[in-house]
Design an enzyme around this catalytic site. Structure first.
Site, PDB file in Angstrom:
ATOM      1  N   ARG A  49       6.943 -11.412   5.039  1.00 39.64           N
ATOM      2  CA  ARG A  49       6.532 -11.244   6.427  1.00 39.64           C
ATOM      3  C   ARG A  49       7.263 -12.254   7.301  1.00 39.64           C
ATOM      4  O   ARG A  49       7.294 -13.439   6.983  1.00 39.64           O
ATOM      5  CB  ARG A  49       5.015 -11.406   6.549  1.00 39.64           C
ATOM      6  N   GLN A 106       0.332 -11.011  -3.328  1.00 36.40           N
ATOM      7  CA  GLN A 106      -1.067 -10.615  -3.185  1.00 36.40           C
ATOM      8  C   GLN A 106      -1.604 -10.037  -4.488  1.00 36.40           C
ATOM      9  O   GLN A 106      -0.889  -9.316  -5.191  1.00 36.40           O
ATOM     10  CB  GLN A 106      -1.210  -9.570  -2.080  1.00 36.40           C
ATOM     11  N   ASP A 118      -3.149  -7.456  -5.019  1.00 35.50           N
ATOM     12  CA  ASP A 118      -3.365  -6.310  -4.143  1.00 35.50           C
ATOM     13  C   ASP A 118      -3.839  -5.104  -4.940  1.00 35.50           C
ATOM     14  O   ASP A 118      -3.221  -4.739  -5.946  1.00 35.50           O
ATOM     15  CB  ASP A 118      -2.053  -5.974  -3.437  1.00 35.50           C
ATOM     16  N   LYS A 167     -13.251  -3.513   8.484  1.00 37.41           N
ATOM     17  CA  LYS A 167     -12.951  -4.379   7.347  1.00 37.41           C
ATOM     18  C   LYS A 167     -14.029  -5.434   7.147  1.00 37.41           C
ATOM     19  O   LYS A 167     -14.857  -5.684   8.024  1.00 37.41           O
ATOM     20  CB  LYS A 167     -11.595  -5.057   7.528  1.00 37.41           C
ATOM     21  N   CYS A 227       0.783  -1.234   0.000  1.00 38.10           N
ATOM     22  CA  CYS A 227       0.000   0.000   0.000  1.00 38.10           C
ATOM     23  C   CYS A 227       0.822   1.295   0.000  1.00 38.10           C
ATOM     24  O   CYS A 227       0.458   2.236  -0.724  1.00 38.10           O
ATOM     25  CB  CYS A 227      -1.022  -0.003   1.134  1.00 38.10           C
ATOM     26  N   HIS A 254      -8.544  -0.810   0.725  1.00 34.01           N
ATOM     27  CA  HIS A 254      -7.590  -1.885   0.464  1.00 34.01           C
ATOM     28  C   HIS A 254      -8.393  -3.135   0.130  1.00 34.01           C
ATOM     29  O   HIS A 254      -9.389  -3.421   0.791  1.00 34.01           O
ATOM     30  CB  HIS A 254      -6.746  -2.212   1.702  1.00 34.01           C
ATOM     31  N   HIS A 264      -5.648  -1.011  -4.486  1.00 32.54           N
ATOM     32  CA  HIS A 264      -6.037   0.097  -3.618  1.00 32.54           C
ATOM     33  C   HIS A 264      -6.865   1.088  -4.421  1.00 32.54           C
ATOM     34  O   HIS A 264      -6.463   1.509  -5.505  1.00 32.54           O
ATOM     35  CB  HIS A 264      -4.800   0.763  -3.011  1.00 32.54           C
TER      36      HIS A 264
END
Length: 647
Positions: free
Chosen positions: A369, A387, A389, A471, A340, A517, A391
């Protein structure tokens, strides 16, 4: 649960259960709080009786089973020290310090002892005591002492033993002699007596560090399960056996999909050609679907300067999950745990107008991670993960529409695999959070409205949101009934503040955008692991690494087999010829073990007629199929992304 009833101030849970005609009651919920049946609800309190066939009832029975397990171990292994034993999904565990690891034979002895305790129908009796009495009671149990001292210090991790300002214990009392057979720290509730636990089974033992801290004592953890009947237990054990058969780590080796060599490091997968083809197919589908829905692709680095992670808050809130810093001679760099901040910098690279919004940036971004080694689990919990991912930067009045669009997107995406969404959770503001009350109130009203418009029922997880915003978590249910959490959608007003993001509104004023997100697969690795287990390795034809294998009966048929394979390959199908020296039966078995959707057997008859004998991996055979007919049907099956399950 049964229908709500109201306490009268004098009747305990047993009497109220009888009044409600509840079958096999185990506990009660009084004004939203779980209680034993012995508890007398105050007058006017709403009460619901918990029975043995509902999830909460099973949880209570499993919690009680953990106490029975600890009692059995202490009986059989004098001097054993016991720590904690909570219920978990489908079961329970208890951790012990003993002289040597438990063996399968030990588990058989312990389980037999547990059955004798269940047969005795010992009563569970609750008592509230002060700190000094608790320290005296557990003087020879150091793990209990640490828990008690944690309660006294206000340590929130010790909640399980505390009930407000007091410490509660549960005693197992023999109904005949009245003697106390076992005592444990516990908040409860528990079943009235051990005889209410109808079916119990110990599953396995494993090492587990105290507090999950690898610098602390290694304990021995025994896992078990408990159910309301032998039939329910047998059905669960069958599901466990089926889950083991489907284990994506085992199938990954057998199907040559991926591996985790020790030389690479824990939690880091190598993708072999078969697995890479499946992964590429997943990624290609995701990329195209993102483009079709107005997302703009971006690429970002794998590392970033410490100043970026300081501004984003990751060094403050997430550092324990980040790999150690790298000294690049111009400051520290970190492997990225999230994508992000990079997407934010792309948004802020120029002045944005309200007319541009929403801006949807998308990346298949690999993050790293530092998960503890004990938590790693193949592709399902990894240290390196990619991911899908995205945004979304939007105006506050666009948030609901964007959330609805994301839900619509994930329905289409999961639909390609015959999956959910099957369970939805809305997580609200946690105790530790950032942002104003107005921001949280707006976000927590937008999410339910979006879910309502999407036609999704949802559960509320109070206080389980991210520190920067509420979320949505989306679960899917696989072929054997297990739920997997995949998609997460988060509304974030904190990072736009931290990075000072702005757009110019229709009055020329600068405004703060809202950031959404979302990762639909969750990660490619986790989704792949789920798919392998869902399909038991038998991927749908459109996803399979090898879609057809041409098998010549004899050497003289090899030229024709290569011609068939060439014609199919020219149409984009993934095809190989297996003309090895093995027998035809061995070659067919090998391809079945690799779960290839189609085997095309060719011999004299097929060469003469220009056909193939089609054998599906499920065993059905169709002789004399013209090659073009097979190719046409295969093309339709792939284009429609037909899904078959190997149950």
């Amino acid at each position: 649960m049964n229908a709500a009833i109201v306490g009268d101030g004098s009747s305990d849970g047993f009497a109220l259960a009888k009044q409600a005609e509840a079958r096999a009651p185990l506990a009660q919920v009084v004004a939203g709080r779980q209680r034993d049946l012995a508890f007398v609800p105050p007058e006017g309190a709403e009460v619901r009786i918990v029975t043995q066939t509902e999830d909460l009832g099973r949880e209570v029975a499993r919690h009680s089973s953990a106490h029975v397990l600890a009692q059995a171990v202490l009986r059989l292994y004098p001097g054993a020290r016991y720590s904690i034993g909570p219920p978990i999904e489908d079961g329970f565990y208890y951790d012990f310090e003993v002289e040597r690891p438990f063996t399968p034979e030990d588990l058989e002895r312990i389980e037999k002892e547990m059955r004798s305790i269940l047969k005795a129908n010992q009563r569970f009796e609750r008592e509230e005591i002060d700190r000094d009495r608790a320290l005296e009671l557990f003087a020879d149990q150091p793990y209990k002492i640490e828990i008690i001292e944690g309660v006294d210090a206000g340590d929130p991790t010790q909640e399980a033993a505390a009930d407000g300002p007091v410490i509660s214990v549960y005693r197992n009392v023999d109904p005949g002699s009245g003697e106390v057979a076992f005592v444990d720290l516990c908040r409860g509730p528990h079943v009235p007596g051990t005889g209410r636990i109808k079916a119990v089974k110990l599953l396995r033992s494993a090492g587990a560090y105290w507090r999950g801290d690898e610098n602390r004592q290694m304990l021995q953890r025994i896992y078990g399960t408990a159910w309301e009947s032998k039939d329910a237990l047998d059905a669960y054990l069958h599901r466990v056996e089926e889950a083991e058969r489907r284990d994506h780590r085992k199938l990954g080796r057998e199907l040559e999909l991926y591996s985790w060599p020790e030389e690479v490091g824990s939690g880091l997968a190598l993708w072999h050609p078969n697995g890479a083809i499946v992964r590429k197919t997943l990624e290609d589908l995701a990329r195209q679907m993102h483009l079709d829905r107005g997302y703009q692709p971006v690429y970002t680095p794998h590392i970033g300067k410490s100043t970026l992670w300081e501004v984003s808050g990751h060094l403050g809130f997430y550092r324990e999950n980040m790999f150690p810093a790298m000294d690049a001679g111009e400051g520290e760099y970190f492997a990225k745990p999230m994508n992000c901040p990079f997407h934010i910098l792309i948004f802020s690279s120029k002045t944005r107008s309200y007319k541009e919004l929403p801006i949807r940036l998308s990346e298949l971004g690999t993050v790293y991670r530092h998960e503890r080694s004990g938590t790693l689990h193949g592709l399902l919990r990894a240290r390196g993960l990619t991911q899908d991912d995205s945004h979304i930067f939007c105006r506050p009045d666009q948030v609901v529409d964007e959330l609805v669009g994301v839900v619509d997107f994930l329905r289409d995406l999961f639909g390609a695999f015959g999956l959910g969404p099957d369970r939805v959770r809305f997580s609200t503001r946690p105790t530790k959070s950032v942002g104003t009350d107005d921001q949280w109130e707006q976000a927590e009203s937008d999410i339910p409205e979006a879910l309502r418009r999407s036609g999704l029922e949802y559960e509320i997880d109070e206080g389980d949101g991210a520190f920067y915003g509420p979320k949505i978590d989306i679960d899917v249910r696989d072929a054997i009934g297990r739920y997997w959490q995949l998609s997460t959608i988060q509304v974030d007003f904190q990072l736009p503040d931290r990075f000072g993001l702005e757009y110019v509104d229709d009055h020329g004023e600068r405004q703060r955008p809202v950031m959404v997100h979302r990762a639909l697969f969750g990660s490619i690795e986790r989704f792949m692991g789920v798919l392998v287990e869902h399909f038991a390795g038998a991927f749908p034809t459109w996803l399979a690494p090898l879609q057809a294998a041409v098998i010549p009966i004899a050497d003289r048929h090899a030229t024709y087999a290569r011609d068939v394979a060439g014609r199919l390959s020219s149409r984009g199908f993934r095809v190989e010829v297996d003309d090895s020296d093995d027998t035809m039966g061995a070659r067919i078995r090998r391809r079945q073990l690799l779960k290839v959707p189609y085997m095309l057997v060719v011999g004299d008859r097929e060469v003469e007629s220009g056909t193939v004998s089609v054998r599906r991996r499920t065993g059905e055979e169709t002789p004399g199929v013209p090659v073009e007919d097979f190719a046409g049907k295969l093309a339709v099956e792939i284009s429609e992304r037909r899904v078959e399950l190997s149950i």
